[in-house]
Design a protein around this motif. Sequence first.
Motif, mmCIF file in Angstrom:
data_model
loop_
_atom_site.group_PDB
_atom_site.id
_atom_site.type_symbol
_atom_site.label_atom_id
_atom_site.label_comp_id
_atom_site.label_asym_id
_atom_site.label_seq_id
_atom_site.Cartn_x
_atom_site.Cartn_y
_atom_site.Cartn_z
ATOM 1 N N GLY A 547 0.828 -1.214 0.000
ATOM 2 C CA GLY A 547 0.000 0.000 0.000
ATOM 3 C C GLY A 547 0.857 1.257 0.000
ATOM 4 O O GLY A 547 0.565 2.228 -0.697
ATOM 5 N N PRO A 682 -8.037 8.300 4.266
ATOM 6 C CA PRO A 682 -8.559 7.275 3.353
ATOM 7 C C PRO A 682 -8.702 7.813 1.929
ATOM 8 O O PRO A 682 -9.182 8.938 1.726
ATOM 9 C CB PRO A 682 -9.937 6.939 3.944
ATOM 10 C CG PRO A 682 -9.881 7.415 5.350
ATOM 11 C CD PRO A 682 -8.946 8.562 5.384
ATOM 12 N N SER A 703 -8.135 2.295 -2.150
ATOM 13 C CA SER A 703 -8.381 2.731 -0.771
ATOM 14 C C SER A 703 -9.687 3.531 -0.683
ATOM 15 O O SER A 703 -10.461 3.393 0.270
ATOM 16 C CB SER A 703 -7.194 3.571 -0.291
ATOM 17 O OG SER A 703 -7.508 4.254 0.875
#
Length: 709
Positions: A547, A682, A703
């Motif tokens: 990520g 986020p 995401s």
Amino acid sequence: MALDADEEILQDFLVEAGEILEKLSEQLVDLEQHPDDSDLLNAIFRGFHTVKGGAGFLQLEALVNCCHSAENVFDILRNHKRKVTPDLMDVVLEALDNVNAMFEEVRNREEPTPAPDELIEALDALAKPESEDAPAVEAPTPAQEPSSADVGQQGDQGDITDEEFEQLLDALADEKSDGQKPVGNEQVSTPAEPAGGSDSDEITDDEFEALLDQLHGKGQFAGAPAEDETTKADTDTSGGSEKSAGDADLISDDEFENLLDELHGKGAGPSAGAVAGEPKPSPAPSSKAEPAPEPKKAEAKAESKAAAKPASAPAPAREAAPAGETTVRVDTKRLDDIMNMVGELVLVRNRLQRLGSESEDEHMHKAVANLDVVTTDLQAAVMQTRMQPIKKVFGRFPRVVRDLARSLKKEVNLVMHGEETDLDKNLVEALADPLVHLVRNSVDHGVEAPDVREKAGKPRAGTVTLSAEQEGDHILLSIVDDGAGMDPNVLRRKAVEKGLYDQDAADRLTDNECFNLIFAAGFSTKDQISDVSGRGVGMDVVKTKIGQLNGQINIMSEQGKGTSIIIKVPLTLAIMPTLMIMLGDQSFALPLVNVVEIFHLDLTKTNIVDGKECIVVRDKVFPLFHIKRWLVHGAAGQAEPENAHVVIVAMGTKQVGFVVDQLIGQEEVVIKPLGRALQGTPGMAGATITGDGRIALIIDVPSLLQHYG
């Protein structure tokens, strides 16, 4: 230890030895699969020998000793006096681990910790021939004259030490004054002085020949050309140039180098040994052989040798030299700084393009167009300097799989594809740990024990396939095993036991969502904790790391067939092509890799499916998301327009539509990390500066959907 040695010399050793040790890890695992590969055995021998030589120069005794013992083992192996076995490889690989550990200590400017005595003893035991029929040949002392049978082995194993060489020279020097002097139990007659005599302290040719007789046995000097008709003919045509008798006594540097090549093998030097599998040089000179020149007895012979000396001996070194001068070592920090400056240049270019488009000045347009071309080329060139093949990561996996399979008593073959795929240096380093976790997971959890596989009608040996390929401006990495696969029901049960979900929520999880549970912190399917797995750490680290690299990770699994883990990461972390969009009066950047298509839509023609707004495009149904409601403060209560732009974006195999207010166009952006206050927001991958000087947030599509959708 000479840690206070010249920093440049130490750095050269660290770089070169580091590359050799990386290669050795691959070569040793490869050797276990191909135990009779002479080239491989020689390459490994040379690797340990080269590291030993560099360590010796820096007085790193602990490193020298371990490399020397390992080198001796491969000297025996390459002379086919012992066979490669898994147990032998265990000892050698342990030796390599110790060498690597010492090497890291040297890199940190610490005194290297010597290898355990038991390891050195084990290596020394393996450095003896397997059969007593082929005893190890020791270097002859002055008191021992080797038989002609020993001579062939001497270059390989029994190299004379410096001390023994000095003793022989002392013995010969004494002969010069005493007329005859016993050496050991042998009587050596005083070598005749050449015509003209010499007061020089240098060793004469006849003395050197006597020395060779001591070393190799009378007349056994390998490669010394016989004085045949060819030599005589050369002597007659040598031109008869005269040299002083003093010069005739001296052996030239080139001749001495050639002599060492014949004694020890081309380019090897003392203790390197002759290369196994190569034919011994024949005594008679030929057009292809490289005979060492026989030490000179008279001027004419010296001239004939100079004429007949093969040109091929020194030539390769001279031709190869320029290749070394075409490369230069650059500190990676400099490359990072240059990359940052190029990134800033890209932003300036974008700004000028925006200003240029508002101007009607033709010269301005041309200047901006030229700047665009130069900036794009410079950016590509700098990117290229930072690129490394992913083989730098893949190279460690044969050893990882080999050791893990042995400890688990499994049979596993590793297959690798696309090792030459290039990607950013920082990514190569960042991917190393996640990939190690995933490969270990495939061997431990994926591949079954040989007996279990056999009962299931599979080959006893499992296969783990590691592959890399470039897809646009991204790299696709896959780790595939042909093991047992994953059972979604087992994963659901474990999720409930661990308290991650209640039973109802777990039952509603799709199979794919179940597979992704293995990335949850503390989640493990192992009932027993071992030194390999069972603690539920590792896979969550993998997902977090991927990520951070703006990458995606997906799992596909089928019971009884195996599991595939697919990772998608950008080629570089620095510059990204994006589609700039407007939501209200705020700019956002969508990574172009996620964008599939764009179209204008009448929002009154949407449909509701399972409570979700959808659109139908060319008979395909796409979920529709008004991302403005998520990302712009206060937009949730605003009335929706009748018409809007829709951007279809892809996330793995899923495709969805994002409703946006305005499309600005394609723009390459420099990714800047979010500040501390915004880190972890986020749906945000970072920020950038747009062509009009404003700040735009870069959207992280997976995401964003995971959090809001």
